[in-house]
Design an enzyme around this catalytic site. Structure first.
Site, mmCIF file in Angstrom:
data_model
loop_
_atom_site.group_PDB
_atom_site.id
_atom_site.type_symbol
_atom_site.label_atom_id
_atom_site.label_comp_id
_atom_site.label_asym_id
_atom_site.label_seq_id
_atom_site.Cartn_x
_atom_site.Cartn_y
_atom_site.Cartn_z
ATOM 1 N N HIS A 24 43.005 28.697 11.576
ATOM 2 C CA HIS A 24 41.942 28.976 12.764
ATOM 3 C C HIS A 24 42.580 28.663 13.923
ATOM 4 O O HIS A 24 42.365 28.126 15.149
ATOM 5 C CB HIS A 24 40.751 27.948 12.636
ATOM 6 N N ILE A 81 42.334 27.468 19.618
ATOM 7 C CA ILE A 81 41.967 27.076 18.266
ATOM 8 C C ILE A 81 40.491 27.872 18.229
ATOM 9 O O ILE A 81 39.766 27.879 19.137
ATOM 10 C CB ILE A 81 41.373 25.491 18.308
ATOM 11 N N CYS A 82 40.246 28.469 16.838
ATOM 12 C CA CYS A 82 38.876 29.244 16.796
ATOM 13 C C CYS A 82 38.169 28.223 15.936
ATOM 14 O O CYS A 82 38.095 28.199 14.568
ATOM 15 C CB CYS A 82 39.370 30.353 16.158
ATOM 16 N N ALA A 83 37.243 27.607 16.516
ATOM 17 C CA ALA A 83 36.506 26.637 15.929
ATOM 18 C C ALA A 83 35.061 26.653 16.585
ATOM 19 O O ALA A 83 34.909 26.663 17.850
ATOM 20 C CB ALA A 83 36.831 25.212 16.014
#
Length: 155
Positions: free
Chosen positions: A85, A92-94
């Protein structure tokens, strides 16, 4: 910066300075209410045990109603963790930084969540679309519309 944003950030900074950061997290600088820098160390037994990464938070005038722009710093002294992620440019892919952001979340809570995300990782690998994303990514990760599927990050 609106007065609401400034008040909230002042409150959070005062709490960090008075109580300290959670274990493994260090405030590196917070010279203004536009950007703050932290280091996070991954504790316990994990793929990242003992590794330290640098995070940058950027706040806009809508904070805390809107999420801060958060990314790992990538420079001559820092790299982004290799994680499904986390893109190699530090984005950041959150979901908590996107569609699951809540104004009740604090900077410290985001740091702890990212620390936990790394500590629970089962394999060090980049997102499947890393090269394409990094080539065309905006400077600000908030301008990306990530798709959250729980397994991998995707634009």
């Amino acid at each position: 910066m609106t007065s609401i944003s400034s008040r909230r950030l002042r409150k959070e900074l005062n709490e960090i300075q008075a109580e300290g950061c959670p274990t493994g997290i260090t405030l590196l600088s917070a010279d203004n209410f536009e950007s703050w820098f932290f280091s996070i160390e991954i504790l316990g037994e994990s793929l990242y045990q003992g590794e330290v990464f640098k995070l940058m938070f950027r706040f806009d005038s809508n904070y805390p109603i809107s999420a801060p722009a958060v990314q790992f710093v990538v420079d001559e002294d820092s790299t982004a963790p290799v994680h499904p992620h986390v893109y190699s440019n530090g984005h950041i892919c959150a979901s908590i930084l996107g569609n699951e952001w809540s104004p009740v979340l604090s900077v410290s809570a985001v740091c702890v969540t990212l620390q936990s995300m790394l500590a629970s990782c089962k394999s060090k690998e980049r997102p499947v679309d890393n090269d394409r994303y990094v080539r065309y990514a905006p400077d600000n990760p908030k301008k990306t519309r990530f798709h959250y599927d729980g397994k991998r990050s995707m634009r």
